[in-house]
Design an enzyme around this catalytic site. Structure first.
Site, PDB file in Angstrom:
ATOM      1  N   CYS A  40      95.036  16.360  56.834  1.00 40.60           N
ATOM      2  CA  CYS A  40      94.912  16.761  58.238  1.00 40.60           C
ATOM      3  C   CYS A  40      96.192  16.345  58.952  1.00 40.60           C
ATOM      4  CB  CYS A  40      93.711  16.052  58.836  1.00 40.60           C
ATOM      5  SG  CYS A  40      93.712  16.010  60.628  1.00 40.60           S
ATOM      6  N   CYS A  46      92.683  12.988  65.565  1.00 40.39           N
ATOM      7  CA  CYS A  46      91.590  13.285  64.634  1.00 40.39           C
ATOM      8  C   CYS A  46      90.608  12.113  64.638  1.00 40.39           C
ATOM      9  CB  CYS A  46      92.137  13.495  63.231  1.00 40.39           C
ATOM     10  SG  CYS A  46      90.823  13.693  62.012  1.00 40.39           S
ATOM     11  N   LYS A  58      74.697  -7.478  13.959  1.00 38.55           N
ATOM     12  CA  LYS A  58      75.402  -7.830  12.728  1.00 38.55           C
ATOM     13  C   LYS A  58      74.640  -8.946  12.029  1.00 38.55           C
ATOM     14  CE  LYS A  58      79.707  -6.750  15.068  1.00 38.55           C
ATOM     15  NZ  LYS A  58      80.782  -7.292  15.901  1.00 38.55           N
ATOM     16  N   CYS A 118      88.697  17.524  63.266  1.00 40.21           N
ATOM     17  CA  CYS A 118      89.419  17.754  64.521  1.00 40.21           C
ATOM     18  C   CYS A 118      89.987  19.161  64.637  1.00 40.21           C
ATOM     19  CB  CYS A 118      90.531  16.721  64.700  1.00 40.21           C
ATOM     20  SG  CYS A 118      91.918  16.983  63.577  1.00 40.21           S
ATOM     21  N   LYS A 172      72.373   2.710  20.059  1.00 42.03           N
ATOM     22  CA  LYS A 172      72.993   3.427  21.178  1.00 42.03           C
ATOM     23  C   LYS A 172      72.053   3.564  22.373  1.00 42.03           C
ATOM     24  CE  LYS A 172      77.058   4.978  19.929  1.00 42.03           C
ATOM     25  NZ  LYS A 172      77.209   6.294  19.550  1.00 42.03           N
ATOM     26  N   TYR A 188      85.695  -9.144  18.542  1.00 40.23           N
ATOM     27  CA  TYR A 188      84.351  -9.202  17.972  1.00 40.23           C
ATOM     28  C   TYR A 188      84.318  -9.095  16.447  1.00 40.23           C
ATOM     29  CZ  TYR A 188      85.115  -4.164  18.422  1.00 40.23           C
ATOM     30  OH  TYR A 188      85.658  -2.918  18.362  1.00 40.23           O
ATOM     31  N   GLU A 234      75.160  -7.981  20.469  1.00 37.49           N
ATOM     32  CA  GLU A 234      76.207  -8.030  21.510  1.00 37.49           C
ATOM     33  C   GLU A 234      76.424  -6.623  22.054  1.00 37.49           C
ATOM     34  OE1 GLU A 234      80.238  -8.454  19.371  1.00 37.49           O
ATOM     35  OE2 GLU A 234      78.733  -8.505  17.787  1.00 37.49           O
ATOM     36  N   ASP A 292      82.649   0.333  25.278  1.00 35.37           N
ATOM     37  CA  ASP A 292      83.151   1.703  25.170  1.00 35.37           C
ATOM     38  C   ASP A 292      84.645   1.723  25.513  1.00 35.37           C
ATOM     39  OD1 ASP A 292      83.158   4.352  24.703  1.00 35.37           O
ATOM     40  OD2 ASP A 292      81.994   4.922  26.471  1.00 35.37           O
ATOM     41  N   CYS A 319      91.161  20.766  59.435  1.00 34.93           N
ATOM     42  CA  CYS A 319      90.414  19.516  59.304  1.00 34.93           C
ATOM     43  C   CYS A 319      89.012  19.704  59.882  1.00 34.93           C
ATOM     44  CB  CYS A 319      91.160  18.410  60.035  1.00 34.93           C
ATOM     45  SG  CYS A 319      90.208  16.893  60.160  1.00 34.93           S
ATOM     46  N   ARG A 377      93.216   1.886  15.728  1.00 30.72           N
ATOM     47  CA  ARG A 377      92.365   2.163  14.574  1.00 30.72           C
ATOM     48  C   ARG A 377      92.878   3.367  13.794  1.00 30.72           C
ATOM     49  NH1 ARG A 377      87.837   5.320  13.619  1.00 30.72           N
ATOM     50  NH2 ARG A 377      86.395   4.430  12.122  1.00 30.72           N
ATOM     51  N   LYS A 385      78.025  -3.094  22.918  1.00 27.34           N
ATOM     52  CA  LYS A 385      78.998  -2.221  22.256  1.00 27.34           C
ATOM     53  C   LYS A 385      79.921  -1.679  23.346  1.00 27.34           C
ATOM     54  CE  LYS A 385      79.319   1.596  18.973  1.00 27.34           C
ATOM     55  NZ  LYS A 385      80.330   2.400  19.635  1.00 27.34           N
TER      56      LYS A 385
HETATM   57  S1  IVH Z   1      81.886  -4.194  15.063  1.00 25.96           S
HETATM   58  C1  IVH Z   1      82.953  -3.127  10.681  1.00 25.96           C
HETATM   59  N1  IVH Z   1      81.307  -4.756  17.545  1.00 25.96           N
HETATM   60  O1  IVH Z   1      82.351   0.742  17.974  1.00 25.96           O
HETATM   61  C2  IVH Z   1      82.355  -3.196  12.034  1.00 25.96           C
HETATM   62  N2  IVH Z   1      82.298  -2.650  17.091  1.00 25.96           N
HETATM   63  O2  IVH Z   1      81.165   2.948  16.540  1.00 25.96           O
HETATM   64  C3  IVH Z   1      83.372  -3.316  13.063  1.00 25.96           C
HETATM   65  N3  IVH Z   1      82.736  -1.319  19.079  1.00 25.96           N
HETATM   66  O3  IVH Z   1      85.007   1.251  15.765  1.00 25.96           O
HETATM   67  C4  IVH Z   1      82.900  -2.944  14.402  1.00 25.96           C
HETATM   68  N4  IVH Z   1      81.976  -2.759  20.544  1.00 25.96           N
HETATM   69  O4  IVH Z   1      85.552   0.362  18.118  1.00 25.96           O
HETATM   70  C5  IVH Z   1      81.816  -3.842  16.716  1.00 25.96           C
HETATM   71  N5  IVH Z   1      80.799  -5.411  19.723  1.00 25.96           N
HETATM   72  C6  IVH Z   1      81.295  -4.517  18.872  1.00 25.96           C
HETATM   73  C7  IVH Z   1      81.807  -3.286  19.318  1.00 25.96           C
HETATM   74  C8  IVH Z   1      82.298  -2.376  18.399  1.00 25.96           C
HETATM   75  C9  IVH Z   1      82.531  -1.573  20.382  1.00 25.96           C
HETATM   76  C10 IVH Z   1      83.325  -0.052  18.583  1.00 25.96           C
HETATM   77  C11 IVH Z   1      84.404  -0.235  17.556  1.00 25.96           C
HETATM   78  C12 IVH Z   1      83.966   0.566  16.381  1.00 25.96           C
HETATM   79  C13 IVH Z   1      82.985   1.500  16.981  1.00 25.96           C
HETATM   80  C14 IVH Z   1      81.991   2.019  15.962  1.00 25.96           C
END
Ligand code: IVH
Length: 711
Positions: A448, A454, A306, A427, A330, A242, A130, A134, A424, A153, A132
């Protein structure tokens, strides 16, 4: 006289009795609006008006400290406690993830898992994959299906209590639905901000001279960690679940099925999650998401894998602070270095000068970039970016590329500091940074002062005028506006509606039809589209004028209160003539949703003779329909003309007026035969006499409130 100042005594002039009564009323009223805002999601007043109530409350409390009530709104900020966030210990620590950067790293991860579990090469091992996200991770505790706690967290062991803030996020349900919801479940996931919302937020921040966020992640974090939950509420934060922490019972035996159950309970989950059975599938997924990355609409920085079976997860356990059963693959960072060739200034509709970096083209995250925004004058100074510098460019998905900074070691000797123009570029008029009267601070935006002379502003205004939520004229896009303006065919809005007639008078060779890119059909279609818009609603019309600070909502508020284009013109013209202390100014200011900033902008607009001329020309060509209420908002006083006179007991005159307008009534200052009701408070004078003479229906304050359905 200014109705507001008349009705609202300054706090130090109040008697103790009056102060006590007003504090009680304010406590109740603010509470009601808090509930409407947070619990019912149905605010009845604008943010500005709400803030006004709170500051009135604070001012009275400052003048009468002994009268501060135990239930004073100052003890509450929205729904959050005023003191800093409390700490929450996570029942199950919130861990991080190990990283993989290459395909080999991923193969190693799978290998490690297999070895640990003692699986044969031929035994199946399913892995979920899935995106990740940000954003920032959050833990949501639901007891008996109800959201009772939300925590950040933090350091993984202890986070901050952000329950009140999280409760304002629309995507996060306050209740889980369905039969299989366990007694206790702690859902974990990511709070994030989409690209479009991020850009919009930064635009607003820049316009207000507030902090511009570097990326959506920072903006999401900044939005969540607000002591004032009402600020969080205004930021369109989003969420994906997630993972989970403590749970009295899990709904399934695999990662994918548990997440599917989350979705059934009404939780947003990422639709891109897949179950992969082989390493090849995993790698293919990673590359596929990499390709989709820029069109997702939100930032991701990799893919998470996972182990799907929860019994396997259990056996695998953790190493140091990360699960052995998961890893993050990553993406390479989307950053690049390139040369800043020049800085150009773009002039917007309201005259804002925005600096744009012209870059040596470079590929960032799969896209060739040659322009980047520099936001404003101060931003260039703060980052000390000079022309000729090697700059670091970051591109997060669809977000406009940002210049993070320059590379000091690589600065050429002749790198030129940029001098932000004070005129400007379009103009030649002066460009100035307005100084806020209250704070004494200069606006971050330089503007301006050329107004309609203008060409850049004129073009942008025309583009706005024909845009989708304004006149919505199909076939008149940005390109056509630029072209027609440069040729002198369209200089101001009215020209759009005289275009066809003027064309007919032109010699054949000068007509649009004979231009490159135009054919008989397209021109005919354009004229048809223009004709179709000769009649327009008042709200769209006001919005189309492109007056500063008058967006769609404000335009609607004005239209709702003033009803007809004549009333709108009259109101603005009188306020422009009377100035800030006039009753006409106060009347506009008192409209529901309208504050001083907007009234000033309206007055400034009208004070320019060429704006008035352009408005006259336009009105000669089109019909503006009066604002009509949708049936849902109609009330017994809708479209009735009301005059308030004398001192009201239950609310200030300004509030009474705002309430009346909210219900669709028109409030005027003088009594005539057209007046439907005169609401007479204590000591009503000549207006009451006049109403009696004219036989206008006279109501007491209570009768009026009963009629308006406001008990
Ligand atoms: S699973 C124990 N799934 O990435 C595992 N984390 O670098 C729990 N994150 O602290 C995390 N998308 O904030 C998981 N699809 C995803 C995620 C994800 C973003 C973040 C999360 C975590 C950090 C770790």
């Amino acid at each position: 006289m200014n109705a507001k100042s008349h009705a609202q005594k300054s706090p130090e002039k109040l008697t103790e009795k009056e102060a006590r009564a007003e504090l009680a009323r304010l406590a109740e009223e603010i509470k009601r609006h808090d509930d409407l805002y947070y619990a019912s999601d149905a605010p009845e007043m604008s943010d500005a008006e709400y803030d006004e109530l709170r500051s009135r409350n604070m001012a009275i409390e400052a003048a009468f400290p002994d009268l501060v009530r135990p239930d004073s709104p100052t003890h509450r900020v929205g729904a959050a406690p005023v003191e800093a966030f409390g700490k929450i210990r996570h029942a199950v620590p919130m861990l991080s993830l190990g990283n993989a950067f290459t395909d080999e790293d991923v193969a190693d991860f799978i290998q490690r898992v297999r070895r640990f579990l003692g699986l044969e090469a031929t035994s199946p091992l399913d892995v979920t994959a899935e995106p990740k996200i940000d954003g920032l991770s959050i833990s949501l505790t639901y007891r008996d299906g109800a959201l009772v706690q939300a925590a950040t967290r933090g350091d993984g062991e202890e986070g901050e209590n952000v329950t009140a803030n999280v409760k304002t996020i629309r995507e996060i349900p306050h209740r889980l639905k369905g039969h299989s919801v366990p007694e206790l479940i702690e859902l974990r996931g990511e709070i994030y901000l989409g690209h479009a919302d991020f850009e919009q937020l930064n635009k607003e921040q820049a316009a207000e001279g507030a902090k511009v966020f570097a990326n959506p992640r920072n903006a999401a974090a900044g939005s969540l960690r607000q002591l004032d939950a009402s600020i969080t509420a205004r930021r369109p934060l989003r969420f994906f679940a997630y993972a989970w922490g403590a749970a009295s019972k899990l709904p399934a035996a695999t990662q994918s099925d548990v997440v599917a159950a989350f979705a059934h309970w009404g939780m947003p989950t990422n639709p891109l999650m897949r179950v992969c059975s082989t390493l090849d599938e995993i790698i293919a997924y990673y590359h596929d998401i990499g390709l989709k990355r820029s069109s997702l609409g939100y930032d991701i920085d990799g893919v998470v894998y996972k182990v799907n079976r929860l019994d396997y997860q259990e056996r695998l356990g953790f190493v140091s602070r990360a699960p052995r059963w998961a890893t993050a693959h990553k993406f390479p960072p989307q950053e690049a270095m390139t040369r800043l060739m020049d800085i150009d200034i773009q002039v917007g509709r309201t005259g804002a000068l925005t600096p744009t970096a012209r870059l040596e083209p470079v590929t960032v995250g799969g896209v060739v970039v040659s322009n980047a925004t520099l936001h404003n004058e101060d931003e260039i100074k703060r980052k000390d970016i000079r022309i000729g510098d090697l700059v670091i460019l970051r591109r997060a998905g669809d977000v406009i590329p940002q210049i993070i900074g320059y590379v000091p070691e690589k600065r050429p000797e002749d790198a030129k500091p940029y001098r932000f123009p004070h005129t400007c570029p379009a103009c030649g008029s002066h460009a100035v940074r307005e100084v806020d009267e209250k704070t004494g601070r200069a606006d971050v935006v330089r503007r301006c002062t050329g107004g309609l002379i203008c060409p850049a502003q004129a073009k942008e205004r025309l583009k706005h005028f024909v845009s989708r939520n304004a006149f919505d004229i199909e076939g008149l896009g940005d390109k056509q506006i630029e072209l027609f303006y440069d040729e002198g065919r369209l200089m101001k809005p009215a020209d759009i509606f005289t275009l066809e007639a003027r064309e007919a008078r032109k010699p054949q060779e000068k007509r649009i039809i004979n231009q490159k890119g135009f054919g008989e059909k397209s021109v005919e279609k354009l004229f048809k589209a223009i004709s179709a818009r000769r009649t327009i609603g008042l709200d769209r019309f006001i919005y189309a004028l492109g007056i500063r600070h008058v967006g769609e909502t404000t335009a609607r508020d004005l239209a709702k209160a003033l009803k007809t284009v004549d009333a709108f013109r009259q109101a603005v013209a009188t306020a422009a003539k009377g100035g800030r202390d006039s009753e006409a100014y106060a009347d506009l200011d008192n409209i529901e949703g309208i504050g001083e900033t907007v009234v000033d902008a309206l007055v400034d607009f009208y004070a320019e003779p060429h704006n008035v001329a352009a408005l006259d020309d336009l009105l000669a060509e089109i019909t503006v329909e009066p604002f009509v209420h949708s049936r849902a908002t109609a009330s017994p006083v809708t479209d009735k003309t009301v005059v308030f006179t004398g001192t009201l007991q239950r609310m200030t005159r300004g509030e009474a007026k705002a309430l009346a307008e909210r219900l669709g009534a028109k409030v005027t200052g003088s009594v005539s035969a057209k007046t439907d009701y005169v609401v007479a408070g204590a000591d009503a004078g000549s207006k009451l006499t006049k109403a009696q003479e004219l036989g206008v229906k006279i109501l007491s304050e209570d009768e009026w409130l009963a009629l308006a359905g406001h008990q």
